[in-house]
Design an enzyme around this catalytic site. Structure first.
Site, PDB file in Angstrom:
ATOM      1  N   HIS A 225     -11.255  21.477  16.955  1.00  0.00           N
ATOM      2  CA  HIS A 225     -10.796  21.936  18.275  1.00  0.00           C
ATOM      3  C   HIS A 225     -10.043  20.775  18.936  1.00  0.00           C
ATOM      4  O   HIS A 225      -8.958  20.418  18.503  1.00  0.00           O
ATOM      5  CB  HIS A 225     -12.001  22.453  19.061  1.00  0.00           C
ATOM      6  CG  HIS A 225     -11.691  23.216  20.308  1.00  0.00           C
ATOM      7  ND1 HIS A 225     -10.429  23.600  20.667  1.00  0.00           N
ATOM      8  CD2 HIS A 225     -12.506  23.674  21.307  1.00  0.00           C
ATOM      9  CE1 HIS A 225     -10.462  24.256  21.815  1.00  0.00           C
ATOM     10  NE2 HIS A 225     -11.723  24.305  22.236  1.00  0.00           N
ATOM     11  N   HIS A 270      -2.305  28.326  13.908  1.00  0.00           N
ATOM     12  CA  HIS A 270      -3.173  28.586  15.062  1.00  0.00           C
ATOM     13  C   HIS A 270      -3.870  29.911  14.831  1.00  0.00           C
ATOM     14  O   HIS A 270      -3.314  30.811  14.191  1.00  0.00           O
ATOM     15  CB  HIS A 270      -2.335  28.642  16.353  1.00  0.00           C
ATOM     16  CG  HIS A 270      -3.177  28.635  17.585  1.00  0.00           C
ATOM     17  ND1 HIS A 270      -3.634  29.782  18.175  1.00  0.00           N
ATOM     18  CD2 HIS A 270      -3.665  27.607  18.309  1.00  0.00           C
ATOM     19  CE1 HIS A 270      -4.360  29.464  19.232  1.00  0.00           C
ATOM     20  NE2 HIS A 270      -4.396  28.149  19.338  1.00  0.00           N
ATOM     21  N   ASP A 325      -0.628  20.143  18.989  1.00  0.00           N
ATOM     22  CA  ASP A 325      -1.094  18.840  18.494  1.00  0.00           C
ATOM     23  C   ASP A 325      -0.073  18.158  17.584  1.00  0.00           C
ATOM     24  O   ASP A 325      -0.120  16.952  17.385  1.00  0.00           O
ATOM     25  CB  ASP A 325      -2.405  19.010  17.719  1.00  0.00           C
ATOM     26  CG  ASP A 325      -3.496  19.587  18.590  1.00  0.00           C
ATOM     27  OD1 ASP A 325      -3.581  19.169  19.760  1.00  0.00           O
ATOM     28  OD2 ASP A 325      -4.239  20.467  18.120  1.00  0.00           O
TER      29      ASP A 325
END
Ligand code: MLT
Length: 380
Positions: A225, A270, A325
């Protein structure tokens, strides 16, 4: 909605982390698989350059503030911002062990011991106001950067955070720009991401807001996460060490080598999104505009093209596109915050806003205690 079949649960859904199974409603934000993140029905790209206070107001009250309302809201946050001096001392006395997220989660519990009023709405506003100072104490203490300068909330939400951080050789303007953007883009991500789900589940037992948010932060701390930001930066640095000066050819070759060796590829895919993450798009624009020539930035920009090209060759990959990210850690590094051990704390500082509001809304709607069903299976 009553009586409508939303989803059919089959045996295949068991032990898959509730993936895709609807459990409730979320009014603050939505992750649209083909479009990305929306706050209150607006694409996050429309809000990215607004002030943190404006966006927090929007998420909290469900509408934009008038100039007068925004001024009052900012004053309200300033008034609520100071953290009890004993809570500050206790944060600095934490053992120099564990991760920065361990410290952050404990710091939120400590703040709650001194500050909670056990009214979700009031605690929400208090926690929004105090969380920059909590995070600054955690980072300064954990990094060994010395005592936190006195808070000056009148500077602005993230400007005060920058001012409180004792980052060596800091460029305050670059950090203000970075922290404001990072903060706004990470406030909320629907209801089903792990930290939000955990926060709401814990609060459904009527745990107070501070305890529920500390639990949410423990959920955020994991590598699958919130820690993915730091792990992706480490992955990119590893690629850079290997290729030296990045070009599309050598980056593609290095990526293919890792795939062949069955190594993890970080920063792509994702659970919900099926296109490039709209938050990543915004960070890529900043990178290309502000830091286009540094090796790490060049690598991230090349990966944006090469990653999907290579990953698309595997039909099992449902989303070969970059997530936030893939690039946020690089922007952070280039803006002068090259401390990935604190990137999840920055994520948590932001996400506290969305999770707190979702908790408040569920508590005000009296959603019952979470109690899903586990089917008994005899041990083999
Ligand atoms: C997030 O921002 O929370 C992450 O993208 C994870 C998720 O949505 O599941």
């Amino acid at each position: 909605m009553s009586g409508t079949t939303l989803f059919e649960v089959t045996e295949e859904h068991l032990n898959r982390g509730l993936r895709g199974v609807p459990v409730g409603t979320c009014s603050t934000s939505q992750v649209r698989p083909e479009e990305g993140l929306y706050y209150m029905g607006l694409p996050v790209s429309d809000l990215a350059l607004k002030s943190p206070e404006e966006v927090i107001y929007l998420l909290f009250y469900g509408k934009f503030a008038s100039d007068q309302e925004l001024t009052r809201f900012k004053q309200e946050l300033v008034k609520r911002s100071s953290l009890h001096s004993d809570a500050k001392k206790a944060i600095f006395q934490l053992p120099k062990k564990g991760s920065a997220m361990d410290h952050f989660s404990i710091a939120i519990m400590l703040a709650g011991m001194y500050e909670k009023v056990e009214n979700y709405r009031e605690d929400c506003l208090n926690l929004f106001a105090k969380i920059p100072e909590i995070a600054a104490h955690v980072i300064n203490s954990y990094a060994g950067w010395g005592q936190t300068p006195p808070t000056k909330p009148e500077l602005g939400y993230m400007e005060n955070f920058t001012q409180m951080l004792n980052v060596p050789g800091k460029d305050s303007d670059a950090l203000n720009e970075l922290f404001r953007l990072f903060n706004v883009l990470h406030y909320d991500h629907g209801g089903g991401n792990l930290s939000t789900f955990v926060g709401k589940a814990v609060s459904s037992g009527l745990e107070d807001l501070y305890g529920s948010i500390a639990a949410a932060m423990n959920a955020l701390a994991g590598p699958k996460h919130g820690r993915a930001n730091a792990d992706t930066l480490a992955f990119n640095r590893g690629l850079l060490d290997e290729v030296g000066d990045p070009t599309p050819e050598n980056v593609e070759k290095a990526l293919r080598k890792r795939i062949k060796e069955k190594q993890l590829i970080f920063g792509f895919g994702h659970a919900v999104l099926r296109v490039e993450d709209s938050r990543a798009k915004i960070f890529y624009e900043v990178l290309a505009r502000r830091y286009p020539d540094t090796p790490l930035a060049k690598l991230a920009l090349i990966l944006r093209e090469v990653g999907p090209k290579v990953l698309k060759e595997n039909p099992k990959i449902s989303n070969p596109y970059p997530n936030v990210d893939a690039v946020s850690g690089t922007v952070m590094t280039e803006a002068g915050f090259a401390y990935p051990e604190f990137s999840t704390v920055l994520f948590g500082l932001s996400r506290t806003v969305g999770i707190s509001i979702q908790i408040m809304q569920e508590r005000e709607a009296n959603i019952p205690i979470y109690r899903p069903k586990y089917i008994f299976k005899a041990p083999i």
